[in-house]
Design an enzyme around this catalytic site. Structure first.
Site, PDB file in Angstrom:
ATOM      1  N   CYS A 122       0.807  -1.224   0.000  1.00  0.00           N
ATOM      2  CA  CYS A 122       0.000   0.000   0.000  1.00  0.00           C
ATOM      3  C   CYS A 122       0.846   1.282   0.000  1.00  0.00           C
ATOM      4  CB  CYS A 122      -1.001   0.012   1.145  1.00  0.00           C
ATOM      5  SG  CYS A 122      -0.322  -0.254   2.783  1.00  0.00           S
ATOM      6  N   ASP A 182      -7.414   5.667  -1.515  1.00  0.00           N
ATOM      7  CA  ASP A 182      -7.118   4.446  -0.768  1.00  0.00           C
ATOM      8  C   ASP A 182      -6.615   3.358  -1.720  1.00  0.00           C
ATOM      9  OD1 ASP A 182      -7.043   2.274   0.909  1.00  0.00           O
ATOM     10  OD2 ASP A 182      -9.120   2.423   1.586  1.00  0.00           O
ATOM     11  N   HIS A 228      -6.178   0.234  -1.004  1.00  0.00           N
ATOM     12  CA  HIS A 228      -6.525  -1.094  -0.489  1.00  0.00           C
ATOM     13  C   HIS A 228      -7.704  -1.742  -1.231  1.00  0.00           C
ATOM     14  CE1 HIS A 228      -4.363   0.917   2.850  1.00  0.00           C
ATOM     15  NE2 HIS A 228      -3.853  -0.291   3.030  1.00  0.00           N
TER      16      HIS A 228
END
Length: 370
Positions: free
Chosen positions: A75, A273, A275
């Site tokens: 990430c 994000d 993820h």
């Protein structure tokens, strides 16, 4: 009628209208200000135009025998890709460039995207970043922090002959102006320094004249704004950074969860994000890339600033030397306005001292301190 049309055409637009609060407070995205009551569409267009890099799966194994997905560990690397991609977009397309699904985009956009595809020969691929991280003491598959990612990006840019970025990473919370504006001269082709120098001969004058050509600068400032949690005294200063025209956002997040912060509204940070695990994308037979999965066409995430992990890295892009001088001036102005807060990041310049003070050798402009 215009809003209704947009709601029908843009996925997630209605959700965006409902998700962002009706407030008189402006939202700031990478140096751009948006008033939510009248400019939500423009804000959405800006957010979805940022290149969005997430976990991917089913790419060729890293190093030939390593992982074929970065889910669960990549990430911060993906956030590093995003902040670098934003610098390249500013470098090649400009801050006001916008992406629309299915619409023609300049060749430079496609070249930038090719740099980040998940394959070993792409300049800034997950393969290149993970393997370069080994030299920073990180095994392939290990989680990275903001400073380590910054060091990896700096090394990889040395091999990027197309974009020719200069990368400066501050050490000990200090930006040495003279290191940037004087010392970093490009004396040889391929040198990782900041200026290109050449000789120009005026046909009307036999005396050669020398010029310095500024190389676009990616400035990364790793900081720790607290011990276990962000110290509230830093919050206003962090917001000021997102307001600067040179802002590339912030690498950070929560423990073991990295996010790419691109702005704020009120006491909340706006971020992309990484993820989400998507299948790896490669070039088509005609050389094109299906790019819709590289743009976040959903409501941008938000989190309370007080939830931010104190370890971050600020990013700024200065296309010209004038941009850098403007950034220095902004840092000084904010420091004067809030002198109790701006002191952990020091702008050190003997030149500023000599011209403005004329006494001491080094002038320190404070940023981020208690």
């Amino acid at each position: 009628q215009v809003l209704a049309k947009c709601e029908n055409q843009i996925p997630g637009f209605s959700e965006l209208l409902e998700d962002f609060p009706e407030t008189d407070e402006p939202a700031w995205i990478l140096g751009k200000c948006y008033h939510l009551k009248t400019e939500k569409l423009e804000l959405l267009s800006d957010v979805k135009s940022r290149l969005w890099f997430t976990y991917r799966k089913k790419f060729s194994p890293i190093g030939g025998t390593g992982p074929s997905s970065d889910s669960g560990w990549g990430c911060m690397l993906r956030c590093g890709q995003m902040i670098l991609a934003q610098a390249l977009i500013c470098r090649r397309l400009g801050r006001d460039w916008r992406w629309e699904k299915g619409k023609w985009q300049p060749e430079d956009y496609h070249r930038i995207l090719q740099c980040f595809l998940d394959r070993k020969d792409s300049c800034y691929s997950i393969h290149q970043m993970a393997q370069m991280g080994v030299g920073e003491g990180k095994s392939v598959g290990e989680w990275y922090g903001p400073n380590t990612v910054a060091q990896v990006l700096k090394k990889l840019t040395l091999f990027d002959e197309w974009n020719t970025l200069a990368v400066y990473i501050s050490m000990d919370n200090t930006v040495v102006v003279e290191d940037i504006s004087e010392s970093l001269l490009l004396l040889n082709i391929g040198s990782p320094l900041l200026f290109a120098e050449f000789t120009f001969t005026n046909p009307c004058n036999a005396t050669p004249r020398r010029f310095n050509i500024w190389k676009p600068l990616l400035l990364i400032i790793p900081l720790r704004m607290g011990i276990n949690h962000i110290n509230p005294v830093y919050i206003n200063t962090l917001k000021e950074c997102f307001k600067m025209p040179q802002s590339l956002g912030v690498l950070g997040g929560k423990p073991n969860n990295a996010y790419y912060f691109i702005g704020f509204i009120g006491d909340e940070l706006i971020y992309l994000d990484p993820h989400s695990t998507q299948a790896a994308v490669d070039t088509e037979e005609d050389g094109s890339v299906d790019d819709h999965s590289y743009h976040c066409q959903r409501v941008p995430h938000r989190m309370k600033i007080t939830q931010l992990d104190p370890s971050v890295a600020l990013g700024f892009f200065c296309y010209t030397e004038k941009d850098f001088e403007s950034w220095c001036s902004l840092v000084q102005k904010v420091g004067m306005k809030d002198s109790l807060v701006w002191s952990d990041l020091n702008l050190v310049s003997s030149f500023l001292n000599e011209t403005l003070l004329g006494i001491c050798r080094v002038h320190v402009c404070s940023l981020f301190a208690v």
